[in-house]
Write a protein that holds these residues in place. Structure first.
Motif, mmCIF file in Angstrom:
data_model
loop_
_atom_site.group_PDB
_atom_site.id
_atom_site.type_symbol
_atom_site.label_atom_id
_atom_site.label_comp_id
_atom_site.label_asym_id
_atom_site.label_seq_id
_atom_site.Cartn_x
_atom_site.Cartn_y
_atom_site.Cartn_z
ATOM 1 N N CYS A 130 -1.905 -3.720 -14.934
ATOM 2 C CA CYS A 130 -3.102 -4.509 -14.611
ATOM 3 C C CYS A 130 -4.237 -4.207 -15.586
ATOM 4 C CB CYS A 130 -3.544 -4.236 -13.173
ATOM 5 S SG CYS A 130 -2.502 -5.019 -11.915
ATOM 6 N N ALA A 131 -4.441 -2.923 -15.895
ATOM 7 C CA ALA A 131 -5.495 -2.555 -16.830
ATOM 8 C C ALA A 131 -5.235 -3.149 -18.212
ATOM 9 C CB ALA A 131 -5.601 -1.033 -16.914
ATOM 10 N N GLU A 132 -3.985 -3.099 -18.646
ATOM 11 C CA GLU A 132 -3.611 -3.630 -19.964
ATOM 12 C C GLU A 132 -3.838 -5.134 -20.058
ATOM 13 O OE1 GLU A 132 0.617 -4.503 -22.126
ATOM 14 O OE2 GLU A 132 0.404 -2.564 -21.126
ATOM 15 N N ARG A 133 -3.612 -5.839 -18.944
ATOM 16 C CA ARG A 133 -3.696 -7.311 -18.974
ATOM 17 C C ARG A 133 -4.996 -7.852 -18.382
ATOM 18 N NH1 ARG A 133 2.680 -7.991 -17.132
ATOM 19 N NH2 ARG A 133 3.464 -6.858 -18.965
ATOM 20 N N GLY A 134 -5.905 -6.957 -18.054
ATOM 21 C CA GLY A 134 -7.183 -7.412 -17.512
ATOM 22 C C GLY A 134 -7.057 -8.082 -16.164
ATOM 23 N N ALA A 135 -6.068 -7.670 -15.378
ATOM 24 C CA ALA A 135 -5.836 -8.280 -14.068
ATOM 25 C C ALA A 135 -6.531 -7.472 -12.974
ATOM 26 C CB ALA A 135 -4.336 -8.352 -13.780
ATOM 27 N N GLU A 136 -7.079 -8.183 -11.980
ATOM 28 C CA GLU A 136 -7.685 -7.521 -10.827
ATOM 29 C C GLU A 136 -6.561 -6.951 -9.951
ATOM 30 O OE1 GLU A 136 -9.929 -10.277 -8.568
ATOM 31 O OE2 GLU A 136 -11.164 -10.945 -10.262
ATOM 32 N N LEU A 137 -6.710 -5.704 -9.531
ATOM 33 C CA LEU A 137 -5.728 -5.094 -8.642
ATOM 34 C C LEU A 137 -6.372 -4.825 -7.290
ATOM 35 C CD1 LEU A 137 -2.945 -3.873 -8.104
ATOM 36 C CD2 LEU A 137 -3.805 -1.693 -9.007
ATOM 37 N N HIS A 138 -5.727 -5.307 -6.233
ATOM 38 C CA HIS A 138 -6.187 -5.119 -4.866
ATOM 39 C C HIS A 138 -5.116 -4.350 -4.096
ATOM 40 C CE1 HIS A 138 -9.291 -8.395 -5.286
ATOM 41 N NE2 HIS A 138 -8.434 -8.745 -6.244
ATOM 42 N N ILE A 139 -5.484 -3.208 -3.534
ATOM 43 C CA ILE A 139 -4.561 -2.434 -2.701
ATOM 44 C C ILE A 139 -5.149 -2.359 -1.300
ATOM 45 C CG2 ILE A 139 -3.331 -0.262 -2.384
ATOM 46 C CD1 ILE A 139 -3.617 0.279 -5.353
ATOM 47 N N PRO A 140 -4.496 -2.955 -0.306
ATOM 48 C CA PRO A 140 -5.057 -2.971 1.049
ATOM 49 C C PRO A 140 -5.244 -1.554 1.591
ATOM 50 C CG PRO A 140 -3.191 -4.477 0.876
ATOM 51 C CD PRO A 140 -3.210 -3.665 -0.380
ATOM 52 N N ASP A 141 -6.324 -1.371 2.335
ATOM 53 C CA ASP A 141 -6.594 -0.106 3.016
ATOM 54 C C ASP A 141 -6.247 -0.296 4.491
ATOM 55 O OD1 ASP A 141 -7.501 2.219 4.119
ATOM 56 O OD2 ASP A 141 -9.572 2.035 3.418
ATOM 57 N N ILE A 142 -5.140 0.319 4.925
ATOM 58 C CA ILE A 142 -4.693 0.110 6.309
ATOM 59 C C ILE A 142 -5.165 1.220 7.239
ATOM 60 C CG2 ILE A 142 -2.665 -1.194 5.555
ATOM 61 C CD1 ILE A 142 -1.019 1.340 6.256
ATOM 62 N N ARG A 143 -6.019 2.108 6.747
ATOM 63 C CA ARG A 143 -6.424 3.249 7.569
ATOM 64 C C ARG A 143 -7.236 2.832 8.785
ATOM 65 N NH1 ARG A 143 -9.165 6.806 2.952
ATOM 66 N NH2 ARG A 143 -9.904 4.690 2.497
ATOM 67 N N PRO A 183 0.769 -1.249 0.000
ATOM 68 C CA PRO A 183 0.000 0.000 0.000
ATOM 69 C C PRO A 183 0.796 1.294 0.000
ATOM 70 C CG PRO A 183 -0.061 -1.026 2.172
ATOM 71 C CD PRO A 183 0.614 -2.001 1.254
ATOM 72 N N GLU A 184 2.049 1.285 0.404
ATOM 73 C CA GLU A 184 2.822 2.527 0.449
ATOM 74 C C GLU A 184 4.027 2.404 -0.477
ATOM 75 O OE1 GLU A 184 3.783 3.438 4.490
ATOM 76 O OE2 GLU A 184 1.685 3.689 5.091
ATOM 77 N N GLN A 185 3.935 3.036 -1.649
ATOM 78 C CA GLN A 185 4.975 2.919 -2.663
ATOM 79 C C GLN A 185 5.594 4.289 -2.944
ATOM 80 O OE1 GLN A 185 6.093 0.174 -3.892
ATOM 81 N NE2 GLN A 185 4.476 -1.361 -3.637
ATOM 82 N N GLN A 186 6.814 4.269 -3.477
ATOM 83 C CA GLN A 186 7.417 5.510 -3.938
ATOM 84 C C GLN A 186 6.638 6.058 -5.139
ATOM 85 O OE1 GLN A 186 11.721 5.872 -4.107
ATOM 86 N NE2 GLN A 186 11.971 3.899 -3.081
ATOM 87 N N TYR A 187 6.782 7.361 -5.355
ATOM 88 C CA TYR A 187 6.021 8.043 -6.407
ATOM 89 C C TYR A 187 6.235 7.367 -7.770
ATOM 90 C CZ TYR A 187 4.351 11.669 -9.546
ATOM 91 O OH TYR A 187 3.680 12.344 -10.530
ATOM 92 N N GLY A 188 5.149 7.118 -8.444
ATOM 93 C CA GLY A 188 5.189 6.564 -9.787
ATOM 94 C C GLY A 188 4.977 5.067 -9.852
ATOM 95 N N VAL A 189 5.229 4.347 -8.752
ATOM 96 C CA VAL A 189 5.135 2.885 -8.775
ATOM 97 C C VAL A 189 3.692 2.432 -8.930
ATOM 98 C CG1 VAL A 189 5.439 0.794 -7.400
ATOM 99 C CG2 VAL A 189 7.265 2.503 -7.491
#
Length: 428
Positions: A212-225, A198-204
């Motif tokens: 993911c959009a190009e390959r039709g893959a599901e993307l899950h980003i955890p919400d740690i708030r 969930p916490e990446q450097q800018y641009g990652v």
């Protein structure tokens, strides 16, 4: 062949160095009957955090009753650590038996001028053994990068994760985090399922989202708030995440993020039909273990062993020391010559009153004298010594029961030091 003969043959492939690309690996898999097609996988890449998430997810799957393989890199104490099923290393006899099958295939490829590298051979052993033993699922840690890594020969996994990305292996992967992210995004398969740290450097994040959009893959980003931390210390963290009360034995705030990725992977696996209860999840998290990853070996004096070897690891270790270790700290440190020792010491050196440097037993290691010269720029005292035992004896003479000893800088150093530390601190 014997186990020793098998290890010698594996080591002999080191002569060919690192060779990115999947053509050779695909040829070897064909020779072996496609073992990568016979097991489900969780595939994990990234610069930092891979080992923790591999340990957490494999432990949860084991607790859930699945026959679970685990392939990690590097090992700390024993080469066989790279190959595990349900937490047990491959036996010497089994490894020799695997090589009886795989080595003739390697020689057949040699005759066709298809030369298999050491890491490709190690990966092939893992994949073949997991299939032979009938694993339900296996957790694979990427060796380096992603797209061209030998582990990427697998088909679309049940779930994949891209962990924290920072600069490492720049000669191979690129000298910006964006270039490295693009290389690591290579594990994202068409119509796959991907969890992103969930916490990446800018641009990652933008790069991973685009792939993911190009390959039709599901993307899950955890919400740690919504994560609530109850207690934290050098023995781990108790917290509530997603409404579930959990304990991780791994210390540091970054491990909350790692736990969030592991929990999200479990959710994805449940969606794929894996039966994982909240109890399995909680027990699996609690039982997870990795040697030499901020490993607590003693409380008086406090002794931590960490094999992390890049600036991201150094930042994580510094965070742990600042948060949980207020006492005076003495370090034993050794690093590889191809790692950025100056960057690591700029981060960690001011934390220590003294750094004792040693050269790990590896051809790529930096001399104790050169490392001490760098350490002296950032630390009040830096002393080179000739061996790990000498370093440990000196450190223990200088550290009282109320102070801290930190051993860090390389998994090769950790592998040498850990048995010596366990002699001094046999039980917590």
């Amino acid at each position: 062949m014997t186990y020793q003969e098998a290890v010698e043959k594996i080591d002999s492939r080191l002569l060919f160095g690192m060779k990115p690309g999947l053509e050779r690996m695909r040829a070897l898999m064909d020779e072996l009957g496609g073992p990568q097609e016979k097991v489900e996988f969780v595939h994990i890449c990234g610069t930092n955090g891979k080992g923790s998430v591999c340990a957490l997810v494999s432990s949860v799957l084991k607790e859930s009753g699945y026959k679970t393989g685990l392939n990690i890199s590097p090992y700390v104490l024993n080469f066989r650590e790279r190959f595990q099923i349900d937490g047990q290393m491959i036996t010497e006899e089994e490894l020799a038996g695997e090589m009886d099958v795989i080595w003739p295939a390697v020689e057949r490829l040699d005759a066709r001028n298809i030369v298999i590298s050491e890491f490709e051979l190690v990966t092939a052993i893992a994949l073949h053994w997991f299939a032979k033993k009938g694993c339900d699922i296996a957790v694979l840690e990427v060796g380096m990068g992603g797209l061209h890594d030998a582990t990427n020969v697998i088909p679309t996994p049940a779930a994949a994760a891209v962990m924290s990305i920072s600069l490492d292996h720049t000669a191979w992967l690129g000298d910006t985090v964006e270039q490295i992210a693009l290389e690591k995004s290579g594990i994202i398969k068409r119509n796959g399922r991907v969890v992103l740290y969930p916490e990446q450097q800018y641009g990652v994040t933008e790069i991973i989202e685009g792939v993911c959009a190009e390959r039709g893959a599901e993307l899950h980003i955890p919400d740690i708030r919504q994560t609530q931390v109850w207690t934290e210390g050098v023995d781990g963290t108790d917290f509530v995440m997603g409404g579930i009360k959990l304990h991780t034995p791994f210390m540091g705030w970054h491990q909350i993020n790692n736990a969030a990725v592991a929990l999200e992977l479990v959710k994805v696996l449940r969606e794929q039909g894996f039966n994982i209860s909240e109890e399995n999840l909680a027990v699996g998290f609690k039982k997870a273990f990795i040697p030499a990853r901020m490993e607590l070996l003693s409380e008086r004096p406090l002794c931590l062993l960490d094999g992390g070897h890049n600036p991201g690891c150094a930042l994580a270790l510094r965070g742990v020391l600042e948060r949980y270790v207020p006492e005076r700290k003495v370090a034993i440190m050794g690093m590889m010559a191809d790692k950025d020792s100056a960057a690591a010491l700029e981060i960690l050196g001011p934390m220590f009153s003294k750094v004792i440097t040693v050269r790990p037993d590896n051809p790529r290691s930096l001399s104790a004298e050169d490392l001490a010269a760098t350490a002296a720029r950032f630390c009040p005292e830096a002393v080179p010594v000739g061996s790990c035992r000498e370093a440990l004896d000196m450190a223990l003479e200088d550290v009282s029961d109320r102070e801290a000893l930190i051993a860090c800088g390389s998994f090769y150093l950790a592998g040498e030091l850990r048995p010596l530390l366990l002699e001094k601190f046999p039980a917590r």
